[in-house]
Design an enzyme around this catalytic site. Structure first.
Site, mmCIF file in Angstrom:
data_model
loop_
_atom_site.group_PDB
_atom_site.id
_atom_site.type_symbol
_atom_site.label_atom_id
_atom_site.label_comp_id
_atom_site.label_asym_id
_atom_site.label_seq_id
_atom_site.Cartn_x
_atom_site.Cartn_y
_atom_site.Cartn_z
ATOM 1 N N HIS A 10 0.887 -1.157 0.000
ATOM 2 C CA HIS A 10 0.000 0.000 0.000
ATOM 3 C C HIS A 10 0.925 1.207 0.000
ATOM 4 C CE1 HIS A 10 -3.700 2.181 1.988
ATOM 5 N NE2 HIS A 10 -3.347 2.706 0.827
ATOM 6 N N ALA A 11 0.789 2.094 -0.988
ATOM 7 C CA ALA A 11 1.774 3.152 -1.219
ATOM 8 C C ALA A 11 2.129 3.907 0.060
ATOM 9 C CB ALA A 11 1.237 4.122 -2.270
ATOM 10 N N HIS A 12 3.427 3.942 0.385
ATOM 11 C CA HIS A 12 3.894 4.644 1.576
ATOM 12 C C HIS A 12 5.389 4.914 1.473
ATOM 13 C CE1 HIS A 12 4.960 0.453 2.457
ATOM 14 N NE2 HIS A 12 5.818 0.902 3.345
ATOM 15 N N LEU A 13 5.841 5.888 2.235
ATOM 16 C CA LEU A 13 7.262 6.204 2.361
ATOM 17 C C LEU A 13 7.613 6.243 3.841
ATOM 18 C CD1 LEU A 13 6.003 8.291 -0.069
ATOM 19 C CD2 LEU A 13 8.464 8.419 -0.497
#
Length: 366
Positions: A199-202
């Protein structure tokens, strides 16, 4: 959940260097740190951060930190088989976290001064159109590797898989600019490069120690593209200086998109440092961004038995969270660089990618 509202006037490109003793914090730093500290006090982490010991190793001054609890008590990572693995709503994702894990929502005030409500009404061809506002959330990493370890989850409701988009690059650069702390860092692991959640994250965190990559010389390739070849794994280097947030976001997105389309695993790391090829202690500072194409890691194993650390975004930059006590004391520069080289691409594959990345860069030269 609090909103942190900001404008471009809150950005800080030039921060103090490591020789200066009096360094201010920004409102963003104070807000993030106070929220993180309260989350610790309220018991919302899987464990209390306990870095047992720190060693500075070798000529490149690798920062090795013994953090046994991260391996023992973190959530089991997802099984990852492809750089382009689709988002799976049944798997763990950040819409499933507890409300107490959310620190704040980043809200940028635009020049048109539209209200920052969740849904805006716009007119198109005489009909109403619902425009859903993106929510860019900052949440605690419940298995922290350093102080202030949080996750930036851009446009959380879009349920994007773990890919770098132009908008996620932009908001991460803006988040970096909101900090005045010389040790604030942001990074990204693609799938098959030790991302554990699809799940898109940084990642973002504070490391109050100087890393070699903050001032290492880089080689110019073309336009805004440079090469980092002084580390065990070669990669590409960029700087905000004279480039700007919008252009830098576009360039890095196009290169990361090329990686995605060609199933190339990759890691990205943002760090403060002097403008490229200036003196280590120069007061002319900016944001550096490193982007490494690397070998793919397939599966769910969090720590290989024969290695003291896994090679992801922080390790490629020289920060080594070590999870096995016996291996921590046995580390030296040769072993560190051998482990990192094992994750690097073969020269032939890297050079082929370098040529394609150079071509992408050429398209941005006006």
């Amino acid at each position: 959940m609090a909103q942190f509202t900001y404008t471009e006037s809150d950005f800080n490109e030039n921060t103090c260097n490591w020789q200066q003793t009096e360094c201010q914090q920004s409102k963003f730093d104070e807000t993030l740190q106070s929220g993180w500290d309260k989350a610790v006090e309220d018991g919302h982490f899987r464990y209390k951060l306990d870095i047992e010991e720190t060693r500075v190793i070798g000529s490149k001054k690798y920062i090795a930190q013994l953090n046994v609890k991260r391996a023992q008590e973190r959530r089991k990572p997802d099984v990852i088989e492809s750089v382009n693995q689709p988002f799976n709503p049944a798997s763990f994702n950040f819409l499933k976290i507890k409300p107490q894990e959310i620190l704040l929502e980043l809200v940028k005030e635009e020049d048109d001064s539209r209200p920052n409500n969740q849904v805006n009404q716009t007119q198109e061809n005489g009909t109403d159109k619902q425009e859903v506002k993106k929510r860019n959330l900052v949440v605690i990493n419940v298995s922290p590797l350093e102080y202030g370890h949080v996750l930036l989850v851009p446009d959380i409701d879009a349920c994007q898989p773990q890919v770098l988009t132009e908008s996620s690059m932009r908001v991460s650069l803006e988040m970096m600019l909101l900090s005045k702390h010389r040790g604030f860092r942001i990074g990204f692991n693609s799938l098959c490069a030790f991302a554990s959640v699809n799940h898109a994250h940084l990642h973002a965190y504070y490391l109050d120690r100087e890393l070699f990559v903050e001032s290492v010389p880089v080689k110019h390739i073309c336009g805004d593209l440079y090469e980092l070849d002084a580390m065990p794994a070669k990669g590409f280097a960029f700087q905000l200086h004279k480039t700007g947030v919008d252009k830098l976001s576009k360039i890095i997105f196009h290169i990361a998109d090329y990686f995605q389309k060609h199933e190339v695993a990759h890691n990205m790391y943002m760090i403060r440092g002097p403008v490229f090829n200036e003196d280590q202690h120069s007061t002319n500072r900016t944001i550096r961004v490193y982007l490494w194409p690397r070998k793919k890691f397939i599966g769910s194993m969090w720590l290989k038995d024969e290695e003291a650390f896994n090679v992801a975004l922080v390790e490629l930059a020289g920060h080594l969270p070590v999870k096995v006590k016996e291996m921590f004391y046995d580390l030296d520069e040769e072993k560190i660089e051998s482990t990192i080289r094992d994750a690097a691409l073969e020269d032939s594959e890297y050079n082929s990618i370098k040529q394609d990345v150079s071509n992408i860069c050429q398209s941005f030269i006006s």
